[in-house]
Design an enzyme around this catalytic site. Structure first.
Site, short mmCIF file in Angstrom:
data_model
loop_
_atom_site.label_atom_id
_atom_site.label_comp_id
_atom_site.label_asym_id
_atom_site.label_seq_id
_atom_site.Cartn_x
_atom_site.Cartn_y
_atom_site.Cartn_z
N SER A 66 51.10 43.91 36.30
CA SER A 66 51.43 43.38 37.62
C SER A 66 52.92 43.09 37.65
O SER A 66 53.54 42.92 36.59
CB SER A 66 50.66 42.07 37.85
OG SER A 66 51.12 41.40 39.00
N TYR A 80 47.03 33.77 35.60
CA TYR A 80 47.27 35.20 35.87
C TYR A 80 48.63 35.63 35.32
O TYR A 80 48.75 36.67 34.66
CB TYR A 80 47.21 35.41 37.39
CG TYR A 80 47.25 36.85 37.85
CD1 TYR A 80 46.10 37.63 37.86
CD2 TYR A 80 48.43 37.42 38.32
CE1 TYR A 80 46.13 38.95 38.31
CE2 TYR A 80 48.47 38.72 38.77
CZ TYR A 80 47.31 39.49 38.77
OH TYR A 80 47.34 40.79 39.23
P1 NAD Z 1 39.64 44.43 42.95
O1 NAD Z 1 39.07 43.03 43.05
O2 NAD Z 1 39.59 45.33 44.13
O3 NAD Z 1 38.95 45.21 41.74
C1 NAD Z 1 38.71 44.58 40.51
C2 NAD Z 1 37.73 45.41 39.73
O4 NAD Z 1 37.46 44.73 38.50
C3 NAD Z 1 36.37 45.56 40.44
O5 NAD Z 1 35.83 46.83 40.16
C4 NAD Z 1 35.53 44.47 39.77
O6 NAD Z 1 34.12 44.73 39.80
C5 NAD Z 1 36.07 44.56 38.35
N1 NAD Z 1 35.79 43.38 37.55
C6 NAD Z 1 36.05 42.07 37.84
N2 NAD Z 1 35.59 41.30 36.85
C7 NAD Z 1 35.05 42.13 35.92
C8 NAD Z 1 34.40 41.92 34.67
N3 NAD Z 1 34.21 40.69 34.17
N4 NAD Z 1 33.96 43.00 34.01
C9 NAD Z 1 34.11 44.26 34.50
N5 NAD Z 1 34.71 44.50 35.68
C10 NAD Z 1 35.17 43.44 36.38
O7 NAD Z 1 41.12 44.21 42.42
P2 NAD Z 1 42.40 45.18 42.38
O8 NAD Z 1 43.39 44.60 43.30
O9 NAD Z 1 42.01 46.59 42.51
O10 NAD Z 1 42.93 44.86 40.91
C11 NAD Z 1 42.85 45.78 39.84
C12 NAD Z 1 43.90 45.42 38.81
O11 NAD Z 1 45.20 45.55 39.39
C13 NAD Z 1 43.80 43.98 38.29
O12 NAD Z 1 44.07 43.94 36.91
C14 NAD Z 1 44.89 43.27 39.05
O13 NAD Z 1 45.37 42.15 38.36
C15 NAD Z 1 45.92 44.37 39.14
N6 NAD Z 1 46.90 44.14 40.21
C16 NAD Z 1 46.51 44.11 41.52
C17 NAD Z 1 47.46 43.89 42.49
C18 NAD Z 1 47.11 43.83 43.95
O14 NAD Z 1 47.98 43.49 44.74
N7 NAD Z 1 45.90 44.17 44.36
C19 NAD Z 1 48.79 43.70 42.14
C20 NAD Z 1 49.15 43.74 40.81
C21 NAD Z 1 48.19 43.98 39.84
#
Ligand code: NAD
Length: 260
Positions: free
Chosen positions: A142, A155
């Site tokens: 991130s 986080y």
């Molecule tokens: P999201 O909530 O859409 O997806 C998260 C995924 O992780 C889902 O498939 C969920 O079922 C799965 N998950 C959650 N807990 C779990 C567990 N205990 N075991 C297995 N699977 C689990 O979120 P996203 O925004 O797509 O985030 C994905 C990654 O990207 C994360 O690591 C997040 O920190 C990172 N990220 C997201 C953003 C953003 O702005 N969305 C920015 C920077 C980094």
């Protein structure tokens, strides 16, 4: 390069992980989906990916907060598909709260899912990659792996840890044809971001619209949300031959956020 390879994408039933799984399947990889959600919807997703791209797609619901389940999933992939060639550590959760009120259980869950799960998948994937003399590990970190924001102590700590893990492992496997990198997204409008808007509004005493404009997009000089497709394309690039000399580092895809 990616065609025919076995790719595990943790947390790929939603958001960024799903986009990456689509991208890898589109490039001809066999994909292991992981994450939570409605069983029928996940099966429909699995079948759609397999049919659209003509590749093998399996689903494993291992809980990334549990080392025993991670180990079971990784052994299954080894037995059924011969081992992991491309590992994308993407599963993650978020919680927004002042540090003095931060629930201890949330801290533990964020550290387990956002950081420790990557340690477990990596330690279990590396022996196969070394034997093959080829591997790609992409950790979805991130912008919060590079800079902090208030009220996100767990986080930010976990994501900074992911970058440290990325660098350490990259050095260990550098001579084995295995690269280890992180992608650092800015804000992408996924369920993870949508769900933190109300808590951020509460913590900062502002409206949800103000959170989007004055907190989320204020961080990104482009004033645009990053897209899932941009993160997927960056991940695919890191899996390519062109990226073979890129290791132990990160690519920031955050609209200029960390240039501030
Ligand atoms: P999201 O909530 O859409 O997806 C998260 C995924 O992780 C889902 O498939 C969920 O079922 C799965 N998950 C959650 N807990 C779990 C567990 N205990 N075991 C297995 N699977 C689990 O979120 P996203 O925004 O797509 O985030 C994905 C990654 O990207 C994360 O690591 C997040 O920190 C990172 N990220 C997201 C953003 C953003 O702005 N969305 C920015 C920077 C980094």
């Amino acid at each position: 390069m990616v065609k025919g390879k076995v790719a595990v994408v943790t947390g790929s039933t939603s958001g960024i992980g799903l986009g990456i799984a689509e991208g890898l399947a589109g490039a001809g990889a066999q994909v292991v989906l992981n994450g939570f959600g409605d069983a029928a919807e996940i099966e429909a997703l699995r079948a759609r990916l397999a049919e659209t791209h003509g590749v093998g797609v399996i689903y494993d619901g291992a809980d990334m907060s549990r080392p025993d389940e991670i180990e079971r999933m990784m052994r299954r992939v080894e037995q059924e598909l011969g081992g992991v060639d491309i590992l994308v550590n993407n599963a993650g959760i978020q919680h927004v709260c002042p540090v003095e009120d931060f629930p201890v259980a949330k801290w533990d869950a964020i550290l387990a899912i956002d950081l420790s799960s990557a340690f477990h998948t990596i330690r279990l994937a590396v022996p196969h990659m070394k034997r093959r003399g080829w591997g790609r590990i992409v950790n979805i970190a991130s912008a919060h792996a590079l800079v902090a924001s208030p009220f996100k102590s767990a986080y930010v700590a976990a994501k900074h840890g992911v970058l440290g893990l990325t660098k350490a492992v990259a050095l260990e496997v550098a001579e084995a044809g295995v690269t280890v990198n992180a992608v650092c997204p800015g804000y992408v409008l996924t369920p993870l971001v949508e769900s933190q808007i109300p808590d951020t509004a509460k913590a900062r005493g502002i409206t949800e619209e103000e959170v989007k404009r004055d907190v989320l997009l204020a961080a990104q000089p482009t004033k645009q949300f990053v897209t899932v497709e941009q993160i997927a394309a960056t991940t695919l690039f890191l899996c390519s031959e062109a990226a073979a000399s890129i290791t132990g580092t990160h690519i920031a895809v955050e609209g200029g956020w960390t240039a501030h």
